[in-house]
Design a protein around this motif. Structure first.
Motif, mmCIF file in Angstrom:
data_model
loop_
_atom_site.group_PDB
_atom_site.id
_atom_site.type_symbol
_atom_site.label_atom_id
_atom_site.label_comp_id
_atom_site.label_asym_id
_atom_site.label_seq_id
_atom_site.Cartn_x
_atom_site.Cartn_y
_atom_site.Cartn_z
ATOM 1 N N GLU A 174 0.904 -1.245 0.009
ATOM 2 C CA GLU A 174 -0.069 0.110 0.120
ATOM 3 C C GLU A 174 0.897 1.412 0.066
ATOM 4 N N LYS A 175 1.890 1.232 0.801
ATOM 5 C CA LYS A 175 2.733 2.297 0.788
ATOM 6 C C LYS A 175 3.516 2.517 -0.430
ATOM 7 N N ARG A 176 3.923 1.407 -1.327
ATOM 8 C CA ARG A 176 4.388 1.635 -2.571
ATOM 9 C C ARG A 176 3.616 2.081 -3.462
ATOM 10 N N VAL A 177 2.185 1.475 -3.433
ATOM 11 C CA VAL A 177 1.182 2.020 -4.287
ATOM 12 C C VAL A 177 0.939 3.400 -3.858
ATOM 13 N N GLU A 178 1.028 3.931 -2.877
ATOM 14 C CA GLU A 178 0.755 5.472 -2.700
ATOM 15 C C GLU A 178 1.977 6.315 -2.959
ATOM 16 N N GLU A 179 3.393 5.602 -3.133
ATOM 17 C CA GLU A 179 4.398 6.353 -3.581
ATOM 18 C C GLU A 179 4.250 6.283 -5.060
ATOM 19 N N ARG A 180 3.765 5.206 -5.672
ATOM 20 C CA ARG A 180 3.897 5.316 -7.085
ATOM 21 C C ARG A 180 2.818 6.255 -7.379
ATOM 22 N N THR A 181 1.414 6.110 -6.851
ATOM 23 C CA THR A 181 0.537 7.063 -6.971
ATOM 24 C C THR A 181 1.004 8.399 -7.198
ATOM 25 N N GLU A 182 1.696 9.076 -5.731
ATOM 26 C CA GLU A 182 1.990 10.120 -5.876
ATOM 27 C C GLU A 182 3.037 10.526 -7.004
ATOM 28 N N ALA A 183 3.958 9.642 -7.155
ATOM 29 C CA ALA A 183 4.891 9.656 -8.480
ATOM 30 C C ALA A 183 4.102 9.816 -9.786
ATOM 31 N N LEU A 184 3.008 8.972 -10.166
ATOM 32 C CA LEU A 184 2.309 9.369 -11.222
ATOM 33 C C LEU A 184 1.600 10.546 -11.175
ATOM 34 N N GLN A 185 0.862 11.005 -9.993
ATOM 35 C CA GLN A 185 0.379 12.447 -9.919
ATOM 36 C C GLN A 185 1.325 13.418 -10.306
ATOM 37 N N ASN A 186 2.630 13.141 -9.843
ATOM 38 C CA ASN A 186 3.574 14.419 -10.022
ATOM 39 C C ASN A 186 4.199 14.195 -11.508
ATOM 40 N N VAL A 187 4.260 12.837 -12.094
ATOM 41 C CA VAL A 187 4.409 12.992 -13.479
ATOM 42 C C VAL A 187 3.251 13.312 -14.296
ATOM 43 N N ASN A 188 2.070 13.156 -13.873
ATOM 44 C CA ASN A 188 0.705 13.710 -14.537
ATOM 45 C C ASN A 188 0.774 15.438 -14.496
ATOM 46 N N VAL A 189 1.488 15.895 -13.401
ATOM 47 C CA VAL A 189 1.676 17.396 -13.354
ATOM 48 C C VAL A 189 2.547 17.916 -14.279
ATOM 49 N N ASP A 190 3.739 17.098 -14.124
ATOM 50 C CA ASP A 190 4.703 17.533 -15.066
ATOM 51 C C ASP A 190 4.307 17.382 -16.365
ATOM 52 N N LEU A 191 3.474 16.238 -16.890
ATOM 53 C CA LEU A 191 3.162 16.059 -18.172
ATOM 54 C C LEU A 191 1.970 17.148 -18.692
ATOM 55 N N ARG A 192 1.122 17.394 -17.934
ATOM 56 C CA ARG A 192 0.195 18.448 -17.804
ATOM 57 C C ARG A 192 0.965 19.786 -18.190
ATOM 58 N N TYR A 193 2.087 20.085 -17.508
ATOM 59 C CA TYR A 193 2.886 21.244 -17.485
ATOM 60 C C TYR A 193 3.476 21.296 -18.755
ATOM 61 N N GLN A 194 4.119 20.212 -19.340
ATOM 62 C CA GLN A 194 4.710 19.947 -20.662
ATOM 63 C C GLN A 194 3.851 20.049 -21.801
ATOM 64 N N ILE A 195 2.616 19.557 -21.475
ATOM 65 C CA ILE A 195 1.620 19.594 -22.683
ATOM 66 C C ILE A 195 1.267 21.242 -22.770
ATOM 67 N N GLU A 196 0.921 21.957 -21.707
ATOM 68 C CA GLU A 196 0.676 23.260 -21.632
ATOM 69 C C GLU A 196 1.888 24.069 -22.293
ATOM 70 N N GLU A 197 3.128 23.714 -21.801
ATOM 71 C CA GLU A 197 4.259 24.372 -22.408
ATOM 72 C C GLU A 197 4.014 24.268 -24.168
ATOM 73 N N ARG A 198 3.739 22.803 -24.539
ATOM 74 C CA ARG A 198 3.950 22.557 -25.643
ATOM 75 C C ARG A 198 2.717 23.358 -26.578
#
Length: 582
Positions: A174-198
């Motif tokens: 569950e901790k790893r899932v939470e960490e992965r979820t948080e990482a995915l959320q961070n990646v999504n945030v970065d991806l959203r930022y990259q999409i906005e930048e693109r």
């Protein structure tokens, strides 16, 4: 004692079993009793063996005190060597056996209330005071005492440890899932930022592309305007030089005029190449397809380059069978002319041959030369802009390296193919491949070959020249008068109409397309024709090389000649216009 008078009885009473009957009776039933006692003893021994050797712990105990009995498995579970040691050490279950007194009290109360409990998990205290996880199944035995219980004990330490391990793994997962979820959320945030930048970059690119397109349009407009302004004085100078060449001059002056003529030719060709390469790169040059007598056009080009061959001391051969195509005559003539110019430029001895051959699936226009040749690794470079095969001084008039680049682009626009083979020091062969589907059955004949020189008699031919440039009017008048024409220069429509009112009836009209005040030569031609009520033969001479102007003039059936005007082409055009009236 029984009385003698009592009736006989086949059985025996309880008293007999207890030894109260006669001695003979006791003796007769003793073996049965002994056998029954032995069976009971065997049964007791069997249960004792099961009790002592059971895998699970078994004990009897008083909940208010300690053990009444226990087996070896129970002692082993609690970390003691034998049951006697366990019974001796643990005299109070609540304080000494159970890890939690509260849990013991809860179990005791449940037993008192319900009489039994099953598979209840708890912790017992071992001899070394460490806990052991067990599952208890307890049964109250009120027949043995108010709080006496019989208990079965199963050691579940491994199961509890496995469960704890599983719980730990689940927690870690569950901790790893939470960490992965948080990482995915961070990646999504970065991806959203990259999409906005693109998207932002794409928007900026769109703005930049639009700005580039606007700049290209401005450049095209500038080139068109600059070319018109540049070609006008070049046209005037060219016509004036041509007029001087036709006059009788001393040898030194004639040589100087010839050198000026060649310099003007170089300037004209360079300017024309720059305009064409710009239009081709902008995809602004579209083919204007029409039926063409290919043999006539190539023979005309042959006549044009015959003088070049003679001046260079080279042989020039032409092998052209009768064939007609549906093509853009101007673009195809430009392709062949550039290839011939290139062949003569790099051939110092031998000759050049222009031929047409029909292959299985195509028609091939071939230009052979015995020039310096091209190295194999440079065959593709020759079609790039501003690339020259040889340095200056290799013979012939040098260009800037646009001729073959224009050929390659025009060939691509027409849907043809081009290839080159060459051997250094032996010569080269350029082949323009035209699919046979472009061929037409009817053999078209043109009135005058493209680029050919036509020599006619223009004595007394009245030519109305309409141009808003005084220098062009003057040079055109000098050239045409040298051919025997009567020239009537006019700077616009009103001047031409004024001449008509004075009695002028021209045989031919030569008009510039762009006149003052946004007027056109077409309008001047139509005004003259209306005034005379007669379709005077006319042509447009212009520095505007755009496809729009060419399409417009074709729709109005007006011949077109581009500035700077080459005398032989002007002579051919004038001959074709004057033919019906001479």
């Amino acid at each position: 004692m029984k009385k003698p008078s009592d009736p006989a009885n086949t059985g025996y009473g309880i008293g007999d079993l207890l030894g109260l009957s006669s001695q003979s009776a006791r003796k007769s039933y003793y073996p049965a009793l002994q056998e029954r006692l032995e069976e009971l003893e065997q049964e007791r021994n069997r249960y004792k063996w099961l009790f002592e050797n059971a895998l699970h712990g078994i004990f009897q105990a008083n909940l208010r005190g300690g053990f009444l009995a226990c087996n070896s498995a129970m002692a082993r579970i609690c970390g003691y060597d034998n049951p006697e040691q366990l019974q001796k050490k643990v005299i109070r279950l609540r304080e000494q056996l159970f890890c939690s007194a509260a849990e013991f009290d809860q179990l005791r109360q449940e037993l008192l209330d319900h009489g039994s409990l099953s598979a209840r998990e708890t912790r017992l205290r071992r001899a070394d005071q460490t806990p052991v996880y067990v599952a208890l199944t307890m049964l109250r035995r009120p027949d043995l005492g108010p709080e006496v219980v019989a208990t079965f004990v199963a050691d579940i330490t491994e199961r509890v440890q496995a469960r704890q391990k599983l719980e730990q793994l689940n927690a870690e997962l569950e901790k790893r899932v939470e960490e992965r979820t948080e990482a995915l959320q961070n990646v999504n945030v970065d991806l959203r930022y990259q999409i906005e930048e693109r998207e932002k970059v794409e928007q900026e690119l769109k703005v930049a592309v639009n700005a580039a397109k606007e700049a290209n349009r401005s450049k095209d407009k500038y080139l068109a305007a600059a070319s018109h302004d540049l070609l006008q004085p070049l046209n005037a100078a060219r016509l004036m030089i041509s007029a001087l060449q036709d006059s009788q001059l001393p040898e030194a002056e004639n040589r100087m005029v010839h050198q000026v003529h060649r310099a003007l030719e170089g300037a004209e060709d360079l300017l024309a190449d720059l305009l064409d390469i710009s239009k081709l790169d902008q995809q602004a040059m579209k083919p204007d397809l029409t039926c063409l007598n290919l043999a006539a056009m190539l023979k005309g080009l042959g006549e044009e380059f015959e003088a070049v061959a003679t001046n260079a001391g080279l042989q020039f051969r032409l092998r052209v069978p009768p064939v007609s195509l549906r093509t853009d005559p101007r673009m195809l003539a430009r392709i062949v002319r550039n290839l011939l110019s290139n062949a003569f430029r790099y051939t110092r001895e031998g000759g050049v041959m222009l031929s047409v051959r029909q292959r299985r699936d195509r028609l091939a226009i071939e230009i052979w030369d015995t020039g310096v040749g091209i190295e194999a690794h440079k065959l593709q470079d020759i079609f790039t802009e501003f690339h020259q095969l040889l340095p200056q001084g290799t013979g012939g008039r040098q260009g800037v390296g646009l001729g073959l680049a224009i050929v390659e682009r025009m060939v691509r626009v027409l849907g043809y193919g081009i290839r080159v083979t060459s051997r250094p020091g032996r010569g080269s062969r350029f082949e323009v491949s035209i699919p046979l589907e472009h061929r037409v059955n009817e053999a078209w004949r043109s009135q005058s070959p493209a680029g050919g020189a036509t020599h006619g008699n223009f004595d007394g031919l009245a030519v109305l020249v309409v141009d808003n440039e005084p220098a062009v009017l003057e040079s055109m008048a000098a050239l045409l008068e040298g051919w025997g024409c009567e020239v009537f220069p006019a700077d616009g429509e009103s001047s031409a109409l004024d001449m008509l009112s004075e009695g002028l009836v021209p045989d031919v009209i030569l008009a510039d397309f762009h006149l003052d005040n946004n007027a056109t030569g077409c309008e001047a031609i139509y005004a003259v024709r209306r005034a005379l009520d007669h379709d005077v033969p006319a042509a447009i001479i212009t520095a505007d090389r755009s496809d729009e102007v060419r399409t417009l003039l074709r729709a109005q059936y007006l011949p077109i000649l581009n500035k700077p005007v080459k005398p032989n082409r002007l002579r051919a055009l004038l001959a074709s216009l004057a033919a019906p009236s001479t």
